[in-house]
Design an enzyme around this catalytic site. Structure first.
Site, short mmCIF file in Angstrom:
data_model
loop_
_atom_site.label_atom_id
_atom_site.label_comp_id
_atom_site.label_asym_id
_atom_site.label_seq_id
_atom_site.Cartn_x
_atom_site.Cartn_y
_atom_site.Cartn_z
N HIS A 88 0.87 -1.16 -0.29
CA HIS A 88 0.12 -0.12 0.04
C HIS A 88 1.11 1.38 0.03
O HIS A 88 1.90 1.24 0.74
CB HIS A 88 -1.02 0.24 1.11
CG HIS A 88 -2.09 1.20 1.15
ND1 HIS A 88 -1.93 2.46 1.24
CD2 HIS A 88 -3.32 1.05 0.99
CE1 HIS A 88 -3.05 3.06 1.11
NE2 HIS A 88 -3.93 2.12 0.81
N GLU A 157 -3.80 1.95 -7.61
CA GLU A 157 -3.99 3.14 -6.81
C GLU A 157 -2.90 4.07 -6.99
O GLU A 157 -1.88 4.14 -6.43
CB GLU A 157 -3.97 2.66 -5.21
CG GLU A 157 -4.76 1.43 -5.00
CD GLU A 157 -5.27 1.47 -3.27
OE1 GLU A 157 -6.33 1.45 -3.24
OE2 GLU A 157 -4.36 1.61 -2.54
C1 PEP Z 1 -6.92 2.97 0.24
O1 PEP Z 1 -6.59 3.45 1.18
O2 PEP Z 1 -6.34 2.04 -0.33
C2 PEP Z 1 -7.52 4.09 -0.42
C3 PEP Z 1 -7.95 3.78 -1.82
O3 PEP Z 1 -7.96 5.05 0.10
P1 PEP Z 1 -9.29 6.16 -0.22
O4 PEP Z 1 -10.34 5.43 -1.01
O5 PEP Z 1 -9.55 7.16 0.77
O6 PEP Z 1 -8.69 6.87 -1.36
#
Ligand code: PEP
Length: 239
Positions: A88, A157
């Site tokens: 992450h 992400e």
């Molecule tokens: C995450 O923590 O993986 C994330 C995508 O956070 P958020 O949805 O708050 O952007």
């Protein structure tokens, strides 16, 4: 579809119990067949129901031992945890995990058959350099990672989209997911400011098999709405 909630350092044990009760009963009452995973804080781990998988946001890659402040396999086994989030961006960028340590963690938990949700994503300055630079950056985040591992789920992400309310355009998400699909057959999730309002259109994209949601999933009823959207789309995408 795979729908995941990452609580980060939010919610108490009691709040998590209440949340899990709502989500468990929603999934069961609606006959949801999609995979639903919740990553609560360590203090809220316990044996919850059978409909929602519980994973951990992190763990140290040892059976047990002298690693102050960490939890290891022995503590996960106590709660039947077999799912882990690795790579992450908050662990990479705030907590200083290197690709080497991430790869070591990946190997350890893969050897023990864990389902691994592996996160990749670029910071804004890399995105601004264009798609080639972006894919090169992500390729480095795959160093030491077995992309053929059968229990692998990849979450794309973008760092600049996490917790900011910003998201890439749908076309950009589709483009990156298309490039990731060429590298792996693992299910591909999108994460970064997913909310009830945008989850459906994101999950409808090609090569998006679900979402990883942080702040937008802190409300159990919002998370249930996203599970419902995933389930509806699942039927459509499978047609
Ligand atoms: C995450 O923590 O993986 C994330 C995508 O956070 P958020 O949805 O708050 O952007």
């Amino acid at each position: 579809m795979i729908v995941c909630a990452n609580f980060k350092a939010n919610k108490t044990r009691q709040e998590t119990q209440a949340y899990m009760a709502v989500v468990e009963s929603f999934v069961s009452a609606n006959g949801i067949s999609d995979t639903v995973i919740v990553f609560p804080p360590f203090t809220a781990l316990e044996h919850y129901g059978r409909n929602v998988l519980v994973g951990v946001q992190n763990a140290y890659p040892v059976q047990n031992g002298a690693f102050t402040g960490e939890i290891a396999l022995e503590q996960l086994e106590e709660f039947g945890i077999e799912t882990i989030l690795i790579g992450h961006s908050e662990r990479r960028h705030i907590l200083g995990e290197t690709q080497e340590s991430i790869a070591e963690k990946f190997r350890f938990f893969a050897e023990r058959g864990f389902a691994i949700v592996y996160c990749v994503g670029e910071p804004l300055e890399v995105r601004e350099e264009g798609n080639d630079a972006l894919m090169e950056y992500i390729d480095k985040q795959f160093e030491g990672i077995d992309l053929k591992y059968p229990d692998l789920i990849i979450a794309y992400e973008p760092v600049w989209a996490i917790g900011t309310g910003l998201t890439p355009s749908l076309r950009d998400i589709e483009l990156i997911h298309g490039a990731l699909r060429a590298k792996t057959s693992a299910p591909l999730l999108y994460g970064g400011s997913v909310k009830v309002d945008n989850a459906r259109e994101i999950m409808a994209l090609d090569n998006v098999e679900g979402v990883l949601v942080g702040s937008g999933a802190l409300s159990a009823s919002d998370f249930c709405s996203m599970i419902e959207q995933a389930s509806e789309l699942n039927t459509k995408k499978g047609e």
